[in-house]
Design an enzyme around this catalytic site. Structure first.
Site: not given
Ligand code: SPD
Length: 277
Positions: A32, A63, A87, A107, A157, A160
């Site tokens: 990405q 968070h 992140d 990740e 976590d 989308d």
């Molecule tokens: N539409 C955005 C959804 C993102 C969900 N995850 C965010 C990661 C933050 N740690």
């Protein structure tokens, strides 16, 4: 250096915009486009393929909810798995618990971790905790080789569920999570906005219920995400739902025991949405 430039995220028929002062990081990874921008009013923001992940001003809502919600439901959780979360915000919140002995973060995109460590120190500071082990790997592949009954808490976590992240709401994925979870463990996943992403919420709820004996849902606020009202879904092999943990995390901006009760309350529109499955 830019002046008066805006970044926009369009989701269906709505657009959210941020005034940008500077581009700090912009690289295409294997998965990405990873961008970190300095915004005028919301601190630094991270976008993945143009989609808002984190801004420094409001990331605490997301968070603190995704980390403290499952931790409140498991007594003496010692081993926690975070899928996604590159992140570092979720890990930062987990690192507040002295009872936790090991946090494994899986990740898929090493560039997200690298960019966050460099430009989002307020969010990524939990990576410095010696209990944190980082694996740059696909979460599904990691789970396939994980021993049964390994984790007290598993947190998804993710982004989308589109493209490479589509797997994150599939039944097969939840089956692997169930296997990796201890008998009294709790799984939580972010599940999109019940206002803007109804289908994502419904599919997550349906597939979780196909796999787990006990499921529950909660909501929170994430002002920077489409819909602003956000959902989280919980699953376990055992009945759960009561606040159990006695260790209240310190230095939270949002989370406390009353917030836990409030986020577990069931707004009628959300219950109705999930009953439409
Ligand atoms: N539409 C955005 C959804 C993102 C969900 N995850 C965010 C990661 C933050 N740690």
């Amino acid at each position: 250096m830019l002046s008066s430039t805006w970044t926009f995220e369009q989701y269906k028929g709505a657009i959210i915009g941020y005034k940008i002062k500077d581009i700090l990081f912009k690289e295409e990874s294997d998965y990405q486009l990873v961008e970190i921008l300095e915004s005028e009013d919301y601190g630094k923001i991270m976008l993945l393929d143009g989609c808002m992940m984190v801004n420094e001003k409001d990331e605490f809502f997301y968070h603190e909810t995704i980390a403290h919600m499952p931790m409140s439901l498991v007594q003496n959780a010692e081993k926690v798995l975070v899928l996604g979360g590159g992140d570092g915000g979720t890990v930062r919140e987990l690192a507040k618990y002295s009872q936790i002995k090991e946090i494994i973060l899986v990740e898929i995109d090493g560039k997200v971790i690298e960019a966050s460590k460099k430009h989002l120190p307020q969010t990524a500071c939990g990576f410095d905790d010696p209990r944190v082990k980082i694996c740059v790997q696909d979460a599904n592949e990691f789970l396939k080789t994980t021993s049964a009954n390994s984790f007290d808490v598993i947190i998804c976590d993710g982004s989308d569920p589109v493209g490479f992240a589509e797997i994150l709401i599939q039944k097969n994925f939840y089956e692997l999570i169930k296997k990796a979870l201890k008998s009294n463990g709790v799984f939580i996943t972010q599940s999109g906005s019940p206002l803007a992403q109804e289908e994502e919420c419904k599919k997550t709820w349906k597939n979780l219920n196909l796999v787990f004996e006990h499921c529950n849902f909660a909501w929170s606020l994430v002002p920077c995400y489409p819909g602003a009202v956000w959902s989280f879904m919980l699953a376990s092999k055992q009945d759960f739902g009561k606040y159990l943990n006695t260790e209240l995390p310190k230095n939270c901006k949002f989370w406390n025991k009353e917030i836990f009760q409030a986020l577990m309350s069931k707004p009628a529109f959300f219950t109705k949405l999930l009953s439409e499955n």
